[in-house]
Design an enzyme around this catalytic site. Sequence first.
Site, PDB file in Angstrom:
ATOM      1  N   SER A 140     -19.242 -10.173 -30.152  1.00  0.00           N
ATOM      2  CA  SER A 140     -20.614 -10.568 -30.004  1.00  0.00           C
ATOM      3  C   SER A 140     -21.023  -9.134 -29.842  1.00  0.00           C
ATOM      4  O   SER A 140     -20.304  -8.158 -29.568  1.00  0.00           O
ATOM      5  CB  SER A 140     -20.751 -11.210 -28.550  1.00  0.00           C
ATOM      6  OG  SER A 140     -22.208 -11.166 -28.258  1.00  0.00           O
ATOM      7  N   TYR A 153     -18.688 -12.105 -19.959  1.00  0.00           N
ATOM      8  CA  TYR A 153     -18.861 -12.407 -21.405  1.00  0.00           C
ATOM      9  C   TYR A 153     -18.726 -11.247 -22.191  1.00  0.00           C
ATOM     10  O   TYR A 153     -17.874 -10.992 -23.255  1.00  0.00           O
ATOM     11  CB  TYR A 153     -20.207 -12.966 -21.950  1.00  0.00           C
ATOM     12  CG  TYR A 153     -20.361 -13.495 -23.136  1.00  0.00           C
ATOM     13  CD1 TYR A 153     -19.784 -14.520 -23.565  1.00  0.00           C
ATOM     14  CD2 TYR A 153     -21.283 -12.812 -23.929  1.00  0.00           C
ATOM     15  CE1 TYR A 153     -19.908 -14.926 -24.980  1.00  0.00           C
ATOM     16  CE2 TYR A 153     -21.398 -13.364 -25.330  1.00  0.00           C
ATOM     17  CZ  TYR A 153     -20.825 -14.234 -25.759  1.00  0.00           C
ATOM     18  OH  TYR A 153     -20.969 -14.511 -27.175  1.00  0.00           O
TER      19      TYR A 153
END
Length: 253
Positions: A140, A153
Amino acid sequence: MLLENRIALITAAGSGMGQAAAKLFAKEGAHVIVVDVNEDATNQTVADIKAAGGSAQGEVVDVRDLDALKALADKVAAEHGKLDVLYNNVGIPGAAGMDLTLEEWNLATEINIRGSFFLSGYLTDLLKKSGNASVIWASSTSGLVGSPFSPMYSFHKGGVIALVRSMALALAADGVRVNGIAPGTTETPGLPAFFRASEEETKKRMEAFVATIPMGRAAQPSEMASVALFLASDMASFVTGVTIPVDGGMTAK
Ligand SMILES: NC(=O)c1ccc[n+]([C@@H]2O[C@H](COP(=O)([O-])OP(=O)(O)OC[C@H]3O[C@@H](n4cnc5c(N)ncnc54)[C@H](O)[C@@H]3O)[C@@H](O)[C@H]2O)c1
């Protein structure tokens, strides 16, 4: 066709980017092993692929369950004898902030890191048997730059980028390339969960966020699938150990 006679396994292929990649890989001639914890979603992806004339099988597996992942690897070995493409796509936003419960930590870590790591290990011998394999990891932009709302995350997705480099080095001599994709904001069913807010607030935050993307829009899942196809195919035959940002210029800023 770019993936003729290839066997490709994609996790979280019942939705979003995984589903888009499953459909595209099948269109390009691969037999796709569609893995997802959601049975209906798994069946839907398989049905869509078959309806379009492609080849696929569904495997309902929770990536938190290491025994189930080992059984899946054994099944792929028995049925196909090799694996050409492994797309470790599964991932969830998880809880926000730093003040987490151990349950929140474990849930996201098991899905974002542990399951894909162990599945890759269980499948390594089958990837080597391909002689020309490609492993793709979903990272990501949050793994490339800091993410004040989602440190856990960001940690997971940054870890993926480190693992891509190390796994690529470990398997380079065996004909296995390993790369990552770092998607920016992408319009998938999972996207609202990233904003961790009510529907109305999510819409507002999404609009404000999208306005900061240099290309002025969010991505579509198909735009990740096409990069995954490039990495999976011989078009990327000398590409290994890198993670490609696919983010409309967000991390170029
Ligand atoms: N959507 C975005 O904006 C975005 C941005 C950057 C990175 N990513 C990453 O891209 C990947 C795909 O995201 P998406 O938005 O397409 O996903 P999505 O939310 O649309 O779909 C996720 C799928 O994962 C499955 N899943 C959830 N937990 C599972 C488990 N324990 N075992 C097996 N399957 C499970 C769900 O059933 C669902 O089908 C993820 O790794 C995500 O972190 C997404």
